[in-house]
Scaffold this motif. Structure first.
Motif, PDB file in Angstrom:
ATOM      1  N   LEU A 152       0.823  -1.209   0.000  1.00 36.75           N
ATOM      2  CA  LEU A 152       0.000   0.000   0.000  1.00 36.75           C
ATOM      3  C   LEU A 152       0.858   1.260   0.000  1.00 36.75           C
ATOM      4  O   LEU A 152       0.564   2.236  -0.694  1.00 36.75           O
ATOM      5  CB  LEU A 152      -0.934   0.000   1.209  1.00 36.75           C
ATOM      6  CG  LEU A 152      -1.968  -1.125   1.270  1.00 36.75           C
ATOM      7  CD1 LEU A 152      -2.666  -1.131   2.625  1.00 36.75           C
ATOM      8  CD2 LEU A 152      -2.955  -1.035   0.126  1.00 36.75           C
ATOM      9  N   THR A 202      -5.646   0.169   4.695  1.00 34.47           N
ATOM     10  CA  THR A 202      -6.012   0.876   3.462  1.00 34.47           C
ATOM     11  C   THR A 202      -6.355   2.332   3.771  1.00 34.47           C
ATOM     12  O   THR A 202      -5.962   3.234   3.037  1.00 34.47           O
ATOM     13  CB  THR A 202      -7.167   0.175   2.717  1.00 34.47           C
ATOM     14  OG1 THR A 202      -8.272  -0.013   3.590  1.00 34.47           O
ATOM     15  CG2 THR A 202      -6.721  -1.160   2.140  1.00 34.47           C
ATOM     16  N   TRP A 242      -6.119   4.735   0.682  1.00 33.53           N
ATOM     17  CA  TRP A 242      -6.734   3.960  -0.387  1.00 33.53           C
ATOM     18  C   TRP A 242      -8.144   3.594   0.041  1.00 33.53           C
ATOM     19  O   TRP A 242      -8.385   3.268   1.203  1.00 33.53           O
ATOM     20  CB  TRP A 242      -5.956   2.670  -0.656  1.00 33.53           C
ATOM     21  CG  TRP A 242      -4.575   2.865  -1.177  1.00 33.53           C
ATOM     22  CD1 TRP A 242      -3.408   2.711  -0.485  1.00 33.53           C
ATOM     23  CD2 TRP A 242      -4.195   3.224  -2.500  1.00 33.53           C
ATOM     24  NE1 TRP A 242      -2.329   2.962  -1.297  1.00 33.53           N
ATOM     25  CE2 TRP A 242      -2.790   3.279  -2.548  1.00 33.53           C
ATOM     26  CE3 TRP A 242      -4.914   3.515  -3.655  1.00 33.53           C
ATOM     27  CZ2 TRP A 242      -2.088   3.601  -3.704  1.00 33.53           C
ATOM     28  CZ3 TRP A 242      -4.208   3.832  -4.810  1.00 33.53           C
ATOM     29  CH2 TRP A 242      -2.812   3.875  -4.825  1.00 33.53           C
ATOM     30  N   GLU A 243      -9.072   3.615  -0.897  1.00 31.10           N
ATOM     31  CA  GLU A 243     -10.450   3.202  -0.650  1.00 31.10           C
ATOM     32  C   GLU A 243     -10.701   1.912  -1.439  1.00 31.10           C
ATOM     33  O   GLU A 243     -10.736   1.931  -2.667  1.00 31.10           O
ATOM     34  CB  GLU A 243     -11.428   4.287  -1.119  1.00 31.10           C
ATOM     35  CG  GLU A 243     -12.878   3.937  -0.929  1.00 31.10           C
ATOM     36  CD  GLU A 243     -13.277   3.867   0.535  1.00 31.10           C
ATOM     37  OE1 GLU A 243     -14.117   3.035   0.868  1.00 31.10           O
ATOM     38  OE2 GLU A 243     -12.741   4.662   1.345  1.00 31.10           O
ATOM     39  N   PRO A 244     -10.853   0.776  -0.737  1.00 28.46           N
ATOM     40  CA  PRO A 244     -11.116  -0.476  -1.459  1.00 28.46           C
ATOM     41  C   PRO A 244     -12.540  -0.483  -2.033  1.00 28.46           C
ATOM     42  O   PRO A 244     -13.508  -0.302  -1.303  1.00 28.46           O
ATOM     43  CB  PRO A 244     -10.966  -1.567  -0.400  1.00 28.46           C
ATOM     44  CG  PRO A 244     -10.593  -0.898   0.865  1.00 28.46           C
ATOM     45  CD  PRO A 244     -10.736   0.573   0.688  1.00 28.46           C
ATOM     46  N   TYR A 247     -10.419  -6.239  -5.138  1.00 26.91           N
ATOM     47  CA  TYR A 247     -10.694  -4.828  -4.894  1.00 26.91           C
ATOM     48  C   TYR A 247      -9.857  -3.951  -5.813  1.00 26.91           C
ATOM     49  O   TYR A 247      -8.681  -4.225  -6.037  1.00 26.91           O
ATOM     50  CB  TYR A 247     -10.362  -4.444  -3.445  1.00 26.91           C
ATOM     51  CG  TYR A 247     -11.298  -5.037  -2.438  1.00 26.91           C
ATOM     52  CD1 TYR A 247     -12.520  -4.438  -2.156  1.00 26.91           C
ATOM     53  CD2 TYR A 247     -10.945  -6.197  -1.757  1.00 26.91           C
ATOM     54  CE1 TYR A 247     -13.377  -4.986  -1.220  1.00 26.91           C
ATOM     55  CE2 TYR A 247     -11.799  -6.762  -0.818  1.00 26.91           C
ATOM     56  CZ  TYR A 247     -13.011  -6.150  -0.557  1.00 26.91           C
ATOM     57  OH  TYR A 247     -13.869  -6.695   0.366  1.00 26.91           O
ATOM     58  N   LEU A 249      -8.282  -0.416  -5.643  1.00 30.13           N
ATOM     59  CA  LEU A 249      -7.963   0.549  -4.589  1.00 30.13           C
ATOM     60  C   LEU A 249      -8.011   1.943  -5.185  1.00 30.13           C
ATOM     61  O   LEU A 249      -7.174   2.315  -6.016  1.00 30.13           O
ATOM     62  CB  LEU A 249      -6.597   0.249  -3.979  1.00 30.13           C
ATOM     63  CG  LEU A 249      -6.467  -1.115  -3.298  1.00 30.13           C
ATOM     64  CD1 LEU A 249      -5.062  -1.296  -2.738  1.00 30.13           C
ATOM     65  CD2 LEU A 249      -7.508  -1.288  -2.206  1.00 30.13           C
TER      66      LEU A 249
END
Length: 159
Positions: free
Chosen positions: A85, A116, A121-123, A144, A146
């Protein structure tokens, strides 16, 4: 063009053999690398995908003492996930996309969500499949995308 990486040299050779078998070797390159460690800073990608070892051990396993097989299954403390990430943006082209697999059945969903979020990051669920595993047990495997929350903030603010 695709760059396939793995920490296990035998897995890289297997991927190379499969690419040759299916006539894809002329469109691929292969590299033994621990996540981004052996990539050059100028290597940028439109898509980065990792099928990370999302099984979360409930003991004090150490990555340093694990062999390749164990590292393909377990990520103690999600230290490998955190490296993935944290480093993705450095190797992503503008407008590029990041993908990752995760199983809420065998992984630690709370830790996944925390990391996340920590790395902005937004899954976003891209695909999901229930797979029969053992007797009377199936596991859900999710893919996902991201979404980069830093880019969203810049877009919303008009910068």
């Amino acid at each position: 063009f695709v760059l396939a990486t793995d920490i296990n040299p035998r897995a890289v050779e297997c991927a190379r053999a499969n690419a040759e078998r299916f006539g894809l070797a002329d469109r691929m390159d292969f590299l033994v690398s621990d996540i981004y460690d052996d990539l050059k800073p100028e290597q940028l990608f439109d898509v980065i995908f990792w099928n990370f070892p999302f099984n979360y051990p409930n003991d004090d396993r150490s990555l340093d003492k694990m062999d390749y097989c164990e590292k393909s299954l377990w990520d103690p403390g999600y230290k490998l996930l955190e490296r993935y990430l944290a480093g993705a943006r450095e190797h992503l082209t503008p407008g590029g996309e990041v993908f990752i697999t995760f199983s809420p059945d065998t992984g630690n969903a709370e830790r996944f969500a925390i990391l996340t979020q920590l790395h902005h990051w937004e899954p976003v669920l891209f695909a999901s499949k229930d797979v029969p595993a053992l007797d009377n047990f199936s596991a859900c495997f999710n893919l996902y995308r991201l979404q980069d929350k830093q880019v969203l903030v810049r877009q919303l603010s008009g910068s």
